[in-house]
Design an enzyme around this catalytic site. Structure first.
Site, short mmCIF file in Angstrom:
data_model
loop_
_atom_site.label_atom_id
_atom_site.label_comp_id
_atom_site.label_asym_id
_atom_site.label_seq_id
_atom_site.Cartn_x
_atom_site.Cartn_y
_atom_site.Cartn_z
CB SER A 192 -0.93 0.05 1.14
OG SER A 192 -1.54 1.32 1.19
CE1 TYR A 205 -4.26 -2.38 5.37
CE2 TYR A 205 -3.69 -0.12 4.77
CZ TYR A 205 -4.37 -1.45 4.72
OH TYR A 205 -4.27 -1.74 3.15
#
Length: 301
Positions: A192, A205
């Site tokens: 990501s 995260y």
């Protein structure tokens, strides 16, 4: 006089812009179902033109009941691969992914297992090899996230679940599959952009995604002499059930506004990058972080 040949290529779907997201904004309980979203993610690749790039291959994709995982499963099937999809909770979404894969006349094995458990990761690999006759491609895509306004308030249980799913789960799956991979096979991880630029409401995260990038590069070096390639796709903001199930409403309403293209990505726009990395088109790519971000650039670019 030469006549211009008409193209039979299907018309690409209209992509919702960031300023259109507000009218479709909704919050769903976690784990959100793609089937319940008012604005459905585009993940069926109706306009995709396949070229047989994965014929004879078998792929195992984690987190493939919906979102990016579903789109990758459909793209691989269109390219000729048999597909095993691993998911944890949403049976209705998984059934739809299976339908879309089988619509391409490919086999689809459905596994409801939990990548956080090392034995279940190994069980998944055993079951795929038994039912589909081998395994050539692992796509680590399963993910958990939960937003928190204050870092100090993140519960221990959330941090452990995030790391257990997003990085330990990737390690367990890799450990399980590596003994069975041959020269030319590959592992593809889903990273990501937040693992590079950071994000204040998803700190745990973001840390796991940065770890995935490091895992990708390290495994690429470890497996290079065996000609087993390891790469990662690095998405920007992509419209998936995780967004409506985990993000605050104000973020959902403006989702994707910050990128150069002024809109969120759709899962099917990520899938071709996975096809590239899984096929011989990407035969000289390993240890790569392939950015598909809509122009959300990292600070080192």
């Amino acid at each position: 006089m030469a006549t211009k040949k008409s193209s039979s290529a299907p018309t690409p779907p209209k992509r919702p812009m960031a300023d259109e997201m507000k009218q479709h904004a909704q919050k769903l309980p976690y784990p959100a179902k793609q089937a319940d979203m008012k604005l459905q993610p585009q993940s069926d690749l109706a306009a995709y033109r396949a070229a047989g790039k994965l014929e004879g291959k078998v792929a195992l994709i984690t987190g493939a009941d919906s979102g990016i995982g579903r789109a990758v499963a459909v793209a691989f099937a269109k390219e000729g691969a048999d597909v095993a999809i691993l998911f944890n909770e949403n049976q209705e979404d998984a059934a739809e992914t299976k339908r879309l894969v089988e619509q391409e006349d490919r086999k689809c094995q459905v596994l409801q297992l939990d990548v956080r458990d090392r034995e279940q990761a190994f069980q998944a690999v055993r079951l795929v090899r038994q039912e589909l006759g081998g395994l050539n491609i692992l796509v680590n895509n399963a993910a958990f996230q939960a937003s928190q306004e204050k870092f100090e308030d993140i519960p221990e249980a959330q941090i452990r679940r995030t790391f257990d799913t997003n990085i330990l789960g990737y390690m367990w799956m890799a450990q399980a599959v590596i003994p069975h991979l041959q020269s030319g096979d590959c592992i593809i991880n889903t990273g990501s952009i937040v693992g590079i630029v950071g994000i204040p409401i998803l700190i745990d995260y973001a840390c796991t995604k940065a770890s995935i990038h490091a895992l990708t590069k390290s495994l690429a070096l470890y497996l290079g002499e065996k000609n087993i390639r390891v790469n990662a796709v690095v998405p920007g903001p992509v419209w998936t059930p995780n967004i409506v199930g985990t993000m605050p409403m104000d973020e959902i309403e403006k989702f994707g506004h910050e990128v150069a293209l002024k809109r969120p990505g759709q899962p099917e726009e990520l899938a071709p990058a996975y096809v590239l990395l899984a096929s011989q088109d990407g035969s000289f790519m390993t240890g790569a972080l392939v950015h598909v971000t809509g122009g959300k650039l990292s600070s080192d670019e």
